[in-house]
Scaffold this motif. Structure first.
Motif: not given
Length: 169
Positions: A50-58, A60-62, A83-91
């Motif tokens: 499984n995989d889950t995202t942690i959302y901070e107070n703002n 935003e999925n960081k 996430t860079d300025s072009l919305d490319n996501v890196t993990y």
């Protein structure tokens, strides 16, 4: 005496080289554009549980937590989501937790435990399977700490509540 000195030097050199090798084999710090890290050679034989995202107070999925498994062990990866300025996501792999030798009624649950009165989604726990909604037998707990960016052992199990993700009425 000269032989003893030579042996000590050799032991220091061997000790230093093994530390370097261990650090070079670590996956911590590696980055991927694949959320399951399938492009990292050390993870090719693992399958996603499984995989889950942690959302901070703002909101935003960081951060995220990925649970992988192979024949012999479970691997939990605490990852940063960039996430860079072009919305490319890196993990990026921030920390890992390797769990072996689970006993028959035990399983790993992520995102179904919380600190009492605090709905954090960053708790990893080994628990016993149950047919009830609330899990009574919590074996071990870790928290993916977004401040330190490390997976940390939680020793006070009395402040943890876990719920059965497989519960059906």
């Amino acid at each position: 005496m000269k032989n003893l000195f030579s042996i000590l030097i050799l032991l220091v050199l061997v000790s230093c080289s093994s530390k370097t090798d261990k650090k070079n084999n670590s996956i911590i710090g590696m980055e991927s554009s694949n959320r399951n890290f399938k492009d990292i050679p050390q993870l090719k034989k693992f399958v996603k549980v499984n995989d889950t995202t942690i959302y901070e107070n703002n909101l935003e999925n960081k951060y995220g937590i990925l649970h992988l498994k192979n024949e012999s062990k479970n691997l939990v990866i605490f990852k940063g989501i960039l996430t860079d300025s072009l919305d490319n996501v890196t993990y990026k792999i921030l920390d890992t937790l390797s769990i072996s030798n689970l006993k028959k009624p035990e399983f790993i649950t992520i995102n179904y435990c919380n600190l009492k009165n605090d709905n954090k989604a960053n708790i990893i726990a080994i628990v016993d399977k149950t047919d009830s909604l609330k899990i009574k037998n919590i074996k071990k707990v870790w928290i993916a700490n977004t401040t330190s960016e490390k997976i940390e052992l939680e020793n006070n199990l009395n402040r943890i509540d876990c719920f059965n993700e497989f519960f059906t009425k």
